[in-house]
Design an enzyme around this catalytic site. Sequence first.
Site, PDB file in Angstrom:
ATOM      1  N   LYS A  80     -31.792  -7.715   5.539  1.00 35.43           N
ATOM      2  CA  LYS A  80     -30.916  -7.176   6.583  1.00 35.43           C
ATOM      3  C   LYS A  80     -31.134  -8.029   7.811  1.00 35.43           C
ATOM      4  CE  LYS A  80     -28.231  -3.527   7.378  1.00 35.43           C
ATOM      5  NZ  LYS A  80     -27.289  -2.861   6.485  1.00 35.43           N
ATOM      6  N   GLY A 183     -12.951   9.895   6.398  1.00 33.59           N
ATOM      7  CA  GLY A 183     -12.743   8.496   6.793  1.00 33.59           C
ATOM      8  C   GLY A 183     -12.411   7.626   5.596  1.00 33.59           C
ATOM      9  N   ASN A 184     -12.761   6.347   5.714  1.00 40.86           N
ATOM     10  CA  ASN A 184     -12.388   5.371   4.684  1.00 40.86           C
ATOM     11  C   ASN A 184     -12.865   5.749   3.294  1.00 40.86           C
ATOM     12  OD1 ASN A 184     -11.042   3.381   6.278  1.00 40.86           O
ATOM     13  ND2 ASN A 184     -13.028   2.985   7.234  1.00 40.86           N
ATOM     14  N   VAL A 185     -14.123   6.105   3.177  1.00 40.61           N
ATOM     15  CA  VAL A 185     -14.689   6.406   1.857  1.00 40.61           C
ATOM     16  C   VAL A 185     -14.106   7.711   1.325  1.00 40.61           C
ATOM     17  CG1 VAL A 185     -16.809   6.998   0.611  1.00 40.61           C
ATOM     18  CG2 VAL A 185     -16.848   5.167   2.319  1.00 40.61           C
ATOM     19  N   ALA A 186     -14.156   8.753   2.155  1.00 39.93           N
ATOM     20  CA  ALA A 186     -13.743  10.078   1.682  1.00 39.93           C
ATOM     21  C   ALA A 186     -12.257  10.129   1.344  1.00 39.93           C
ATOM     22  CB  ALA A 186     -14.076  11.127   2.734  1.00 39.93           C
ATOM     23  N   TYR A 187     -11.447   9.337   2.023  1.00 36.70           N
ATOM     24  CA  TYR A 187     -10.018   9.330   1.710  1.00 36.70           C
ATOM     25  C   TYR A 187      -9.812   8.881   0.252  1.00 36.70           C
ATOM     26  CZ  TYR A 187      -5.118   8.100   1.574  1.00 36.70           C
ATOM     27  OH  TYR A 187      -3.793   8.006   1.197  1.00 36.70           O
TER      28      TYR A 187
HETATM   29  P1  NAD Z   1     -15.531   6.296   8.652  1.00 35.51           P
HETATM   30  O1  NAD Z   1     -15.975   6.067  10.047  1.00 35.51           O
HETATM   31  O2  NAD Z   1     -14.255   5.708   8.173  1.00 35.51           O
HETATM   32  O3  NAD Z   1     -15.469   7.874   8.346  1.00 35.51           O
HETATM   33  C1  NAD Z   1     -16.352   8.801   8.846  1.00 35.51           C
HETATM   34  C2  NAD Z   1     -15.539  10.055   9.174  1.00 35.51           C
HETATM   35  O4  NAD Z   1     -16.431  11.101   9.537  1.00 35.51           O
HETATM   36  C3  NAD Z   1     -14.582   9.868  10.337  1.00 35.51           C
HETATM   37  O5  NAD Z   1     -13.284  10.255   9.963  1.00 35.51           O
HETATM   38  C4  NAD Z   1     -15.166  10.762  11.427  1.00 35.51           C
HETATM   39  O6  NAD Z   1     -14.190  11.310  12.288  1.00 35.51           O
HETATM   40  C5  NAD Z   1     -15.840  11.816  10.583  1.00 35.51           C
HETATM   41  N1  NAD Z   1     -16.863  12.606  11.306  1.00 35.51           N
HETATM   42  C6  NAD Z   1     -17.733  12.181  12.251  1.00 35.51           C
HETATM   43  N2  NAD Z   1     -18.501  13.202  12.668  1.00 35.51           N
HETATM   44  C7  NAD Z   1     -18.118  14.292  11.952  1.00 35.51           C
HETATM   45  C8  NAD Z   1     -18.538  15.647  11.908  1.00 35.51           C
HETATM   46  N3  NAD Z   1     -19.502  16.112  12.705  1.00 35.51           N
HETATM   47  N4  NAD Z   1     -17.928  16.489  11.043  1.00 35.51           N
HETATM   48  C9  NAD Z   1     -16.941  16.059  10.248  1.00 35.51           C
HETATM   49  N5  NAD Z   1     -16.493  14.782  10.243  1.00 35.51           N
HETATM   50  C10 NAD Z   1     -17.074  13.913  11.084  1.00 35.51           C
HETATM   51  O7  NAD Z   1     -16.763   5.811   7.743  1.00 35.51           O
HETATM   52  P2  NAD Z   1     -16.745   5.452   6.203  1.00 35.51           P
HETATM   53  O8  NAD Z   1     -16.628   3.977   6.050  1.00 35.51           O
HETATM   54  O9  NAD Z   1     -15.816   6.355   5.473  1.00 35.51           O
HETATM   55  O10 NAD Z   1     -18.250   5.813   5.824  1.00 35.51           O
HETATM   56  C11 NAD Z   1     -18.647   7.157   5.672  1.00 35.51           C
HETATM   57  C12 NAD Z   1     -20.135   7.197   5.345  1.00 35.51           C
HETATM   58  O11 NAD Z   1     -20.392   6.457   4.165  1.00 35.51           O
HETATM   59  C13 NAD Z   1     -21.044   6.581   6.412  1.00 35.51           C
HETATM   60  O12 NAD Z   1     -22.263   7.295   6.440  1.00 35.51           O
HETATM   61  C14 NAD Z   1     -21.299   5.177   5.885  1.00 35.51           C
HETATM   62  O13 NAD Z   1     -22.515   4.642   6.379  1.00 35.51           O
HETATM   63  C15 NAD Z   1     -21.375   5.453   4.404  1.00 35.51           C
HETATM   64  N6  NAD Z   1     -21.065   4.288   3.565  1.00 35.51           N
HETATM   65  C16 NAD Z   1     -19.875   3.659   3.687  1.00 35.51           C
HETATM   66  C17 NAD Z   1     -19.585   2.573   2.863  1.00 35.51           C
HETATM   67  C18 NAD Z   1     -18.257   1.886   2.951  1.00 35.51           C
HETATM   68  O14 NAD Z   1     -17.942   1.094   2.051  1.00 35.51           O
HETATM   69  N7  NAD Z   1     -17.441   2.167   3.953  1.00 35.51           N
HETATM   70  C19 NAD Z   1     -20.529   2.117   1.925  1.00 35.51           C
HETATM   71  C20 NAD Z   1     -21.751   2.790   1.820  1.00 35.51           C
HETATM   72  C21 NAD Z   1     -22.003   3.881   2.647  1.00 35.51           C
END
Ligand code: NAD
Length: 368
Positions: A80, A183-187
């Site tokens: 990292k 967000g991105n992942v959950a969508y």
């Molecule tokens: P993102 O920022 O697109 O989505 C996060 C979502 O969480 C946002 O929509 C935000 O509004 C919401 N949020 C924030 N606080 C909140 C709360 N208190 N209650 C409810 N919702 C809340 O991020 P992402 O890329 O979807 O990543 C989500 C998680 O997955 C993060 O922890 C990230 O580190 C992890 N992750 C992501 C990836 C990736 O490929 N993007 C890979 C590994 C791990």
Amino acid sequence: MKIFDYLESHDYEQLVLCQDNESGLKAIIAIHDTTLGPALGGTRMWTYANEEDAMMDVLRLSRGMTYKASAAGLDLGGGKSVIIGNYKTDKNPEMFRAFGRYIDRLNGKYIAAEDVGTTETDMDYIREETEHVTGITVSSSRGSGNPSPSTGYGVYRGMKAAALERFGTDDLAGKTIAVQGLGNVAYHLSKYLHKEGAHLIVTDIDKERVKRAVDEFNAKAVDPKDIYSVSCDIFSPNALGAVINDESIPQLKAKVIAGGANNQLQTEKHGDILHESGILYAPDYIINAGGLMHVIEELHGKFDLNSVLDNVKTIYNNMQKVVEISKRDHIPTYLAADRMAEERILSVKESKKAEDKLLIAQKNGIAK
Ligand code: NAD
């Protein structure tokens, strides 16, 4: 901080301090373990309160990458890097080029990628100075773009394997799944879940994202504070870290926790409590490894999403192995995941040692 004591206690390989007056670069690269391959890990840019915080962050995160890559079955080590500074005001292209030159001097032992505070464009500047970077822009020859769709698919696969263990079937049709964060992942995860016929209860602090999930996935929306206590089969954290804690655990009705957020357990004690309560926890770094599988595809030359998704599919098997180890050794799944990662590194270390011994014996002319 006694830095060599710390490096020794967790078996780190190398720590590199990078400083460049002209661009203002102050960065640290931590290489934890390269037994399985080059150390890949993102470059984070952050305004740390002090240098010690930056050092601890890069050390902790690089070690986490060793476990994640190993458990995912990838031929990658853990590394990292952090750039100290404000990502909104302190960036300049020359800073990333200077950083690229530092990375280049490591001859491929460390591979950089995008992380909090850095972008694909920053990776493009690094790429001007070294090949050892991934996550460059899609418009460039081999760029892979945003890895979130792959992460979402991996979380879905890991969730199915966890469901098989807890409910006796991996079919999620008719199951109720509480999704925290949209967000991105959950969508992308929610898309798969909806397609399979799961009922979704969702929350986000962003109302637009909630509306999109309600419209597209027929989801039921709840207030962010209520997501822990809803009646459901699976709780899926996809927003913040440390959400599995003393406050949330007593509220949970779910029998499985499977989500993409990093560092979901506030402390290891919370993983023990889940285990004792019969809640199956799918360890975060096991099921969110799809993003890592996505970015390494770039290193193979031409980016091919189908080949990435084939690989991400295997997160199902990885989750099954974690469950096996948890049962075999009577330990919580978060510890089983660590054990799985450590066992793989150890076996490769041992076979490398045996190969070295054979080579020395051959050199000395005593091998048959
Ligand atoms: P993102 O920022 O697109 O989505 C996060 C979502 O969480 C946002 O929509 C935000 O509004 C919401 N949020 C924030 N606080 C909140 C709360 N208190 N209650 C409810 N919702 C809340 O991020 P992402 O890329 O979807 O990543 C989500 C998680 O997955 C993060 O922890 C990230 O580190 C992890 N992750 C992501 C990836 C990736 O490929 N993007 C890979 C590994 C791990």
